[in-house]
Design a protein around this motif. Structure first.
Motif, PDB file in Angstrom:
ATOM      1  N   ASP A  24       0.830  -1.177  -0.146  1.00 13.08           N
ATOM      2  CA  ASP A  24      -0.092  -0.004   0.269  1.00 13.08           C
ATOM      3  C   ASP A  24       0.906   1.188  -0.007  1.00 13.08           C
ATOM      4  OD1 ASP A  24      -2.483  -1.489   0.230  1.00 13.08           O
ATOM      5  OD2 ASP A  24      -2.137  -1.753   2.136  1.00 13.08           O
ATOM      6  N   ASN A  25       2.129   1.100   0.180  1.00  3.61           N
ATOM      7  CA  ASN A  25       3.019   2.455   0.009  1.00  3.61           C
ATOM      8  C   ASN A  25       4.181   2.239  -0.901  1.00  3.61           C
ATOM      9  OD1 ASN A  25       1.905   3.583   2.787  1.00  3.61           O
ATOM     10  ND2 ASN A  25       2.112   1.556   3.263  1.00  3.61           N
ATOM     11  N   GLU A  26       4.554   3.054  -1.630  1.00  2.17           N
ATOM     12  CA  GLU A  26       5.701   3.231  -2.214  1.00  2.17           C
ATOM     13  C   GLU A  26       6.969   3.173  -1.786  1.00  2.17           C
ATOM     14  OE1 GLU A  26       7.523   6.129  -6.039  1.00  2.17           O
ATOM     15  OE2 GLU A  26       5.871   6.904  -4.859  1.00  2.17           O
ATOM     16  N   PHE A  27       6.928   3.855  -0.664  1.00  2.00           N
ATOM     17  CA  PHE A  27       8.192   3.953   0.074  1.00  2.00           C
ATOM     18  C   PHE A  27       7.964   4.109   1.585  1.00  2.00           C
ATOM     19  CE2 PHE A  27       7.246   8.313  -1.214  1.00  2.00           C
ATOM     20  CZ  PHE A  27       7.505   8.950  -0.114  1.00  2.00           C
ATOM     21  N   MET A  28       9.005   4.006   2.373  1.00  2.00           N
ATOM     22  CA  MET A  28       9.082   4.030   3.847  1.00  2.00           C
ATOM     23  C   MET A  28       9.931   5.111   4.218  1.00  2.00           C
ATOM     24  SD  MET A  28       9.795   1.536   6.735  1.00  2.00           S
ATOM     25  CE  MET A  28      11.683   1.834   6.414  1.00  2.00           C
ATOM     26  N   PRO A  29       9.418   6.262   4.605  1.00  2.00           N
ATOM     27  CA  PRO A  29      10.312   7.456   4.932  1.00  2.00           C
ATOM     28  C   PRO A  29      11.287   7.041   6.258  1.00  2.00           C
ATOM     29  CG  PRO A  29       8.179   7.776   5.544  1.00  2.00           C
ATOM     30  CD  PRO A  29       7.988   6.556   4.973  1.00  2.00           C
ATOM     31  N   LEU A  30      12.431   7.243   6.224  1.00  2.00           N
ATOM     32  CA  LEU A  30      13.053   6.973   7.422  1.00  2.00           C
ATOM     33  C   LEU A  30      13.372   8.303   8.566  1.00  2.00           C
ATOM     34  CD1 LEU A  30      15.759   4.067   6.745  1.00  2.00           C
ATOM     35  CD2 LEU A  30      13.823   4.041   7.742  1.00  2.00           C
ATOM     36  N   TYR A  31      14.552   9.067   7.850  1.00  2.00           N
ATOM     37  CA  TYR A  31      14.669  10.172   8.580  1.00  2.00           C
ATOM     38  C   TYR A  31      15.381  10.972   7.362  1.00  2.00           C
ATOM     39  CZ  TYR A  31      19.252   8.058   9.087  1.00  2.00           C
ATOM     40  OH  TYR A  31      20.559   7.509   8.942  1.00  2.00           O
ATOM     41  N   ASN A  32      15.300  12.355   7.927  1.00  2.00           N
ATOM     42  CA  ASN A  32      16.115  13.344   6.788  1.00  2.00           C
ATOM     43  C   ASN A  32      15.887  13.095   5.522  1.00  2.00           C
ATOM     44  OD1 ASN A  32      17.541  14.601   9.073  1.00  2.00           O
ATOM     45  ND2 ASN A  32      19.595  13.340   9.003  1.00  2.00           N
ATOM     46  N   ASN A  33      14.803  12.733   5.008  1.00  2.00           N
ATOM     47  CA  ASN A  33      14.471  12.842   3.938  1.00  2.00           C
ATOM     48  C   ASN A  33      14.805  11.413   3.254  1.00  2.00           C
ATOM     49  OD1 ASN A  33      12.775  13.483   1.721  1.00  2.00           O
ATOM     50  ND2 ASN A  33      14.223  14.737   0.699  1.00  2.00           N
TER      51      ASN A  33
END
Length: 116
Positions: A24-33
């Motif tokens: 359901d998600n294109e990517f997973m955000p971690l930190y600092n973009n």
């Protein structure tokens, strides 16, 4: 420095995600973009298996004993199994940013004493 022999496991533990997240998600955000995409996730997962099964030689691992991201015990076990030198920084945390001088002294000292 800051070895992550189990990066995918750490990421799953800290974020609670699994491969299903990418349905359901294109990517997973971690930190600092920084973004992790499904292909990258799968590469990390596969690399983790390969690293654990590989036998390494002539490698020293520098690990902070206070690292909350990468388990010191996991790194110690990995080093023992692969007969690698484990250099510990007693109060070191993940990435050891506050220990640049100590690490450079270790690395430069090895160059000058002929061990590297």
């Amino acid at each position: 420095m800051c070895p992550a022999i189990n990066f995918c496991e750490i990421m799953e533990l800290k974020t609670g995600i699994s491969i299903n997240y990418f349905d359901d998600n294109e990517f997973m955000p971690l930190y600092n973009n920084i973004k992790i995409y499904k292909d990258t996730y799968l590469e990390f997962k596969n690399d983790g298996k390969e690293i654990r099964q590989a036998k390494f030689r002539n490698v020293s691992i520098i690990q902070g004993m206070m690292d909350k991201t990468v388990s010191y015990d996991d790194i110690k076990e990995f080093c023992l199994r692969n007969k690698l030198e484990l250099i510990t920084i007693e109060n070191g945390k993940h990435e050891l940013y506050d220990y640049d001088k100590e690490i450079m002294d270790l690395l430069i000292g090895d160059v000058f004493d002929g061990t590297l």
